[in-house]
Design a protein around this motif. Structure first.
Motif, PDB file in Angstrom:
ATOM      1  N   GLU A 209       0.967  15.521 -19.601  1.00  0.00           N
ATOM      2  CA  GLU A 209      -0.217  15.516 -18.733  1.00  0.00           C
ATOM      3  C   GLU A 209      -0.113  14.402 -17.696  1.00  0.00           C
ATOM      4  OE1 GLU A 209      -4.079  16.723 -21.071  1.00  0.00           O
ATOM      5  OE2 GLU A 209      -2.876  15.400 -22.346  1.00  0.00           O
ATOM      6  N   VAL A 210       0.667  13.377 -18.029  1.00  0.00           N
ATOM      7  CA  VAL A 210       0.846  12.238 -17.120  1.00  0.00           C
ATOM      8  C   VAL A 210       2.319  11.864 -17.109  1.00  0.00           C
ATOM      9  CG1 VAL A 210       0.163   9.874 -16.555  1.00  0.00           C
ATOM     10  CG2 VAL A 210      -1.449  11.382 -17.728  1.00  0.00           C
ATOM     11  N   ILE A 211       2.861  11.625 -15.911  1.00  0.00           N
ATOM     12  CA  ILE A 211       4.217  11.104 -15.738  1.00  0.00           C
ATOM     13  C   ILE A 211       4.097   9.701 -15.134  1.00  0.00           C
ATOM     14  CG2 ILE A 211       6.373  11.294 -14.452  1.00  0.00           C
ATOM     15  CD1 ILE A 211       6.416  13.296 -16.542  1.00  0.00           C
ATOM     16  N   VAL A 212       4.779   8.724 -15.742  1.00  0.00           N
ATOM     17  CA  VAL A 212       4.772   7.348 -15.249  1.00  0.00           C
ATOM     18  C   VAL A 212       6.178   7.020 -14.757  1.00  0.00           C
ATOM     19  CG1 VAL A 212       4.425   4.928 -15.851  1.00  0.00           C
ATOM     20  CG2 VAL A 212       2.935   6.676 -16.829  1.00  0.00           C
ATOM     21  N   ILE A 213       6.287   6.572 -13.494  1.00  0.00           N
ATOM     22  CA  ILE A 213       7.580   6.308 -12.868  1.00  0.00           C
ATOM     23  C   ILE A 213       7.555   4.913 -12.244  1.00  0.00           C
ATOM     24  CG2 ILE A 213       9.365   7.299 -11.372  1.00  0.00           C
ATOM     25  CD1 ILE A 213       7.217   9.645 -11.015  1.00  0.00           C
ATOM     26  N   VAL A 236       1.597   8.422 -12.024  1.00  0.00           N
ATOM     27  CA  VAL A 236       1.337   6.994 -11.840  1.00  0.00           C
ATOM     28  C   VAL A 236       2.688   6.352 -11.572  1.00  0.00           C
ATOM     29  CG1 VAL A 236       0.387   4.892 -12.819  1.00  0.00           C
ATOM     30  CG2 VAL A 236      -0.591   7.091 -13.463  1.00  0.00           C
ATOM     31  N   GLY A 237       2.833   5.712 -10.427  1.00  0.00           N
ATOM     32  CA  GLY A 237       4.138   5.172 -10.070  1.00  0.00           C
ATOM     33  C   GLY A 237       4.041   3.954  -9.182  1.00  0.00           C
ATOM     34  N   THR A 238       5.199   3.332  -8.955  1.00  0.00           N
ATOM     35  CA  THR A 238       5.302   2.213  -8.024  1.00  0.00           C
ATOM     36  C   THR A 238       6.336   2.560  -6.968  1.00  0.00           C
ATOM     37  OG1 THR A 238       7.060   1.075  -9.255  1.00  0.00           O
ATOM     38  CG2 THR A 238       4.793   0.583  -9.880  1.00  0.00           C
ATOM     39  N   ALA A 239       6.234   1.912  -5.826  1.00  0.00           N
ATOM     40  CA  ALA A 239       7.183   2.142  -4.728  1.00  0.00           C
ATOM     41  C   ALA A 239       7.433   0.832  -4.002  1.00  0.00           C
ATOM     42  CB  ALA A 239       6.653   3.202  -3.766  1.00  0.00           C
ATOM     43  N   HIS A 240       8.556   0.792  -3.280  1.00  0.00           N
ATOM     44  CA  HIS A 240       8.910  -0.402  -2.511  1.00  0.00           C
ATOM     45  C   HIS A 240       8.006  -0.471  -1.280  1.00  0.00           C
ATOM     46  CE1 HIS A 240      12.447  -0.922  -5.021  1.00  0.00           C
ATOM     47  NE2 HIS A 240      12.760   0.346  -4.808  1.00  0.00           N
ATOM     48  N   GLY A 241       7.295  -1.587  -1.119  1.00  0.00           N
ATOM     49  CA  GLY A 241       6.411  -1.771   0.030  1.00  0.00           C
ATOM     50  C   GLY A 241       5.209  -2.588  -0.365  1.00  0.00           C
ATOM     51  N   ASN A 242       4.753  -3.452   0.538  1.00  0.00           N
ATOM     52  CA  ASN A 242       3.595  -4.295   0.255  1.00  0.00           C
ATOM     53  C   ASN A 242       2.284  -3.584   0.540  1.00  0.00           C
ATOM     54  OD1 ASN A 242       5.243  -6.442  -0.470  1.00  0.00           O
ATOM     55  ND2 ASN A 242       5.249  -7.330   1.589  1.00  0.00           N
ATOM     56  N   ARG A 243       2.244  -2.841   1.641  1.00  0.00           N
ATOM     57  CA  ARG A 243       1.008  -2.180   2.054  1.00  0.00           C
ATOM     58  C   ARG A 243       1.299  -0.721   2.356  1.00  0.00           C
ATOM     59  NH1 ARG A 243      -2.963  -6.339   3.248  1.00  0.00           N
ATOM     60  NH2 ARG A 243      -4.316  -4.542   3.511  1.00  0.00           N
ATOM     61  N   ILE A 244       0.231   0.049   2.513  1.00  0.00           N
ATOM     62  CA  ILE A 244       0.388   1.475   2.790  1.00  0.00           C
ATOM     63  C   ILE A 244       1.022   1.689   4.162  1.00  0.00           C
ATOM     64  CG2 ILE A 244      -1.875   1.863   3.865  1.00  0.00           C
ATOM     65  CD1 ILE A 244      -2.062   4.414   2.143  1.00  0.00           C
ATOM     66  N   ASP A 245       0.851   0.713   5.062  1.00  0.00           N
ATOM     67  CA  ASP A 245       1.505   0.798   6.376  1.00  0.00           C
ATOM     68  C   ASP A 245       3.021   0.880   6.238  1.00  0.00           C
ATOM     69  OD1 ASP A 245      -0.872  -0.866   6.132  1.00  0.00           O
ATOM     70  OD2 ASP A 245      -0.869  -0.997   8.306  1.00  0.00           O
ATOM     71  N   ASN A 246       3.564   0.145   5.240  1.00  0.00           N
ATOM     72  CA  ASN A 246       5.020   0.128   5.066  1.00  0.00           C
ATOM     73  C   ASN A 246       5.554   1.503   4.706  1.00  0.00           C
ATOM     74  OD1 ASN A 246       4.354  -2.937   3.404  1.00  0.00           O
ATOM     75  ND2 ASN A 246       5.047  -2.731   5.506  1.00  0.00           N
ATOM     76  N   LEU A 247       4.807   2.266   3.914  1.00  0.00           N
ATOM     77  CA  LEU A 247       5.258   3.608   3.538  1.00  0.00           C
ATOM     78  C   LEU A 247       5.227   4.550   4.737  1.00  0.00           C
ATOM     79  CD1 LEU A 247       3.683   4.230   0.014  1.00  0.00           C
ATOM     80  CD2 LEU A 247       5.898   3.285   0.620  1.00  0.00           C
ATOM     81  N   ILE A 248       4.228   4.399   5.594  1.00  0.00           N
ATOM     82  CA  ILE A 248       4.140   5.255   6.776  1.00  0.00           C
ATOM     83  C   ILE A 248       5.362   5.051   7.664  1.00  0.00           C
ATOM     84  CG2 ILE A 248       2.819   5.685   8.891  1.00  0.00           C
ATOM     85  CD1 ILE A 248       0.297   5.033   7.364  1.00  0.00           C
ATOM     86  N   LYS A 249       5.821   3.801   7.764  1.00  0.00           N
ATOM     87  CA  LYS A 249       6.955   3.488   8.642  1.00  0.00           C
ATOM     88  C   LYS A 249       8.303   3.736   7.975  1.00  0.00           C
ATOM     89  CE  LYS A 249       4.179  -0.154  10.783  1.00  0.00           C
ATOM     90  NZ  LYS A 249       4.009  -1.622  10.910  1.00  0.00           N
TER      91      LYS A 249
END
Length: 624
Positions: A209-213, A236-249
């Motif tokens: 029901e839940v995947i954690v990455i 539920v996961g984590t990604a490289h980047g400090n803010r959501i702006d970093n993911l957009i770029k």
């Protein structure tokens, strides 16, 4: 205001110390800050080092030898393809540095701690069943929070949770997972580049029901995450980047927030939006519904709707996320990161104030008038002074005898003179500039008008055509004017249009005539033109207000450097150019700040130009 769960920390520190050489182990066992230890660094030929949150110190006078490294390597598990190893049934991580031949020449022994109760800040969001993305700098606690989220979902909410543990950092090394993950199951990954395959395998084979990455870092992993989300599984996961702006770029990970694409608008749609024909838009629904930016361990920014935040950022607007923190009493405090009062917007794409074009602006009037009142903003203000609002009260001029004589037509230079020179106009200008900082904000003595120019009830509904709605909205909000922008011409009281476009739009003129709407035109979407148009709409031109210029309208970020440069230009115009009819040279500024000063000078219907070579290029203001 909710209460945060008290933190309980389990670190198994003794098991990490047992793999270290005797001299280092004995030093750390008796160290007063051992409970705050972050990591131990051992590099061949260098002294061993212990790192704490606010300091680092050496643990021995003797440098690390190959025997010391071998002692540690023999007592840990096998190093995987990402050069990480662990200690069975603990959360500690040992990372290796290798030379060109592949031999290990350095070790980083990171302390792993299970902190129970660390997700009290967002527990209500975890329980909603929506997908959550955790962002933050290394060491801020993303993996610790991920581990606790997995335990809460499995133990407290009774969900089927599967953890994709590529580096064994979430559930520890060895085949038996650490108790910190509760009833959640853990799938190990043979090689880091196979993580996306194991993610899909978990959904197909184990019915979670839940995947954690942890650490989504490649395009294949981002695509696998989208596939999982589209199958109805909570992520539920984590990604490289400090803010959501970093993911957009980040083109590799932008799909996590919906992906970005360039869209070409039709002529009518571009005019309606008041934007360029080529704009950036979100491509698809975001993979994650909620984004959490972990600024500090007890201070997180929560974007409750990733889709809305991304859309606002792509439109050059600042989102208004939640700011969650824990106070001294252990209670969760929820506020908003961006205040509700108007703030200077981000730099708009395609705005001539900040892009190319000449660094010189000439006098112009959209309405054929030569006089207008400089106005205070309507509404309540004055709580925080000029540095926050940009509103300055007029400065009482000094007696002219304080200013030394100068040849007629000679420009007044605001550059610093030599210490031995006699008193100069620069000293006079510095004096009034400094005193203007201490003048308290003026209090509104006039009430806002209650009817429009044609007797309409306020607020006045304005239909903008081919004009930047973003800039127009900035003027309205900053000045707190009784104006509402509308996209429906049937509900409009007046039309505000770009003059070059309204001439070729007979249909709009006919619609305005049929509805008995007044049409106001401007030459361009620059701030001075928009301000004068709005003043004319509200019959403010002839009311004789003696009000200060709102400097925030001409600033980009609204910081002190920009406001000080704009205040310098304002005082030069009001104290010297207008009353004395003399040209003035301002201090050298950057190109961006000079453009702001040019627009402010245009607001006074004066001419200005830039001259000199960088970095001493500066503005010269000429009398009318």
């Amino acid at each position: 205001m909710a209460s945060a769960t008290p933190l309980q920390i389990t670190d198994d520190l003794n098991q990490l110390l047992e793999i270290l050489p005797d001299e280092i182990r004995l030093h750390l066992q008796n160290h007063p800050q051992r409970d705050r230890l972050i990591e131990v660094v051992m590099d061949l030929g260098r002294r061993p080092e212990a790192r704490f949150p606010n300091a680092a110190e050496y643990l021995s006078e003797s440098p690390i030898t190959e025997a010391d490294l071998s002692y540690c390597i023999d007592r840990v598990g096998m190093f995987s393809g990402d050069n990480r190893a662990g200690i069975e049934q603990t959360l500690h991580r040992i990372s290796a540095m290798r030379n060109r031949a592949g031999a290990i020449v350095g070790l980083t022994c990171r302390v792993g701690r299970a902190i129970y109760g660390t997700i009290g800040l967002i527990r209500d969001l975890v329980e909603t069943g929506r997908s959550i993305l955790m962002l933050g700098r290394p060491g801020v606690g993303k993996t610790t929070a991920l581990r606790e989220i997995a335990r809460v979902l499995a133990d407290d909410l009774g969900k089927r949770v599967v953890i994709i543990d590529t580096s064994n950092e979430i559930a520890g090394d060895g085949d038996i997972p650490h108790p910190a993950i509760g009833r959640a199951r853990r799938m190990q990954v043979a090689r880091p580049e196979l993580q996306h395959q194991v993610m899909i395998e978990a959904v197909e084979n184990h019915m979670p029901e839940v995947i954690v990455i942890d650490e989504i870092g490649t395009e294949l992993e981002a695509q696998a995450a989208r596939t999982i989300a589209e199958r109805g599984v909570q992520l539920v996961g984590t990604a490289h980047g400090n803010r959501i702006d970093n993911l957009i770029k980040n083109p590799t990970l932008s799909d996590l927030v919906g992906g970005i694409q360039s869209v070409t608008l039709g002529d009518d749609e571009a005019r309606r939006r008041g934007s360029q024909k080529s704009v950036l838009e979100r491509k698809a629904p975001p993979t994650f519904d909620i984004a959490v930016e972990m600024l500090e361990r007890q201070k997180w920014v929560v974007h409750e709707s990733v889709a809305d935040s991304v859309d606002m950022l792509l439109r050059n607007r600042q989102p208004n996320p939640q700011l969650r923190s824990v106070n001294e009493n252990g209670q969760v405090v929820i506020t908003r990161e961006t205040p509700n009062e108007p703030t200077p917007p981000r730099r708009p794409m395609g705005d001539p104030r900040f892009g190319g074009g000449r660094d010189s602006f000439s006098r112009g009037d959209a309405f054929g008038r030569e006089s207008f009142g400089r106005g205070e903003s309507f509404g309540a203000r004055g709580e925080r002074g000029w540095r926050s609002s940009g509103q300055m009260a007029p400065v009482v001029p000094y007696n002219r005898t304080e200013i030394p004589d100068r040849a007629p037509g000679e420009p007044l230079s605001l550059r610093q003179r030599m210490p031995g020179d006699p008193p100069s106009e620069r000293q006079y200008f510095d004096r009034i500039l400094n005193e203007s900082f201490d003048i308290p904000p003026a209090v509104d003595l006039e009430e806002s008008p209650t009817v429009g120019p044609n007797g309409e009830d306020l607020p006045l509904h304005v239909y903008p055509y081919a004009i930047s709605r973003h800039q127009l909205d900035q003027v309205v909000q900053t000045l707190n004017l009784p104006i509402v922008l509308t996209k429906d011409i049937d509900s409009a009281d007046v039309v505000l249009a770009l003059r070059s476009h309204i001439k070729n739009h007979a249909k709009l003129r006919q619609m305005a005539k049929a509805r008995q709407l007044s049409i106001y035109t401007v030459k361009s979407s620059s701030m001075p033109q928009l301000i004068r148009a709005i003043q004319r709409m509200l019959n403010m031109d002839d009311q004789g207000f003696d009000e200060p210029v709102n400097l925030n309208l001409f600033a980009d970020k609204g910081d002190e450097d920009e406001l000080e440069a704009l205040e310098e230009a304002r005082l030069a115009v009001e104290q010297i150019v207008l009353p004395k009819g003399q040209p003035v040279e301002l201090l050298p500024r950057s190109a961006k700040v000079r453009k702001m000063q040019h627009e402010l000078v245009e607001h006074y219907r004066l001419k200005s130009s830039s001259f000199g070579e960088e970095p001493n290029r500066r503005l010269r203001i000429y009398p009318a």
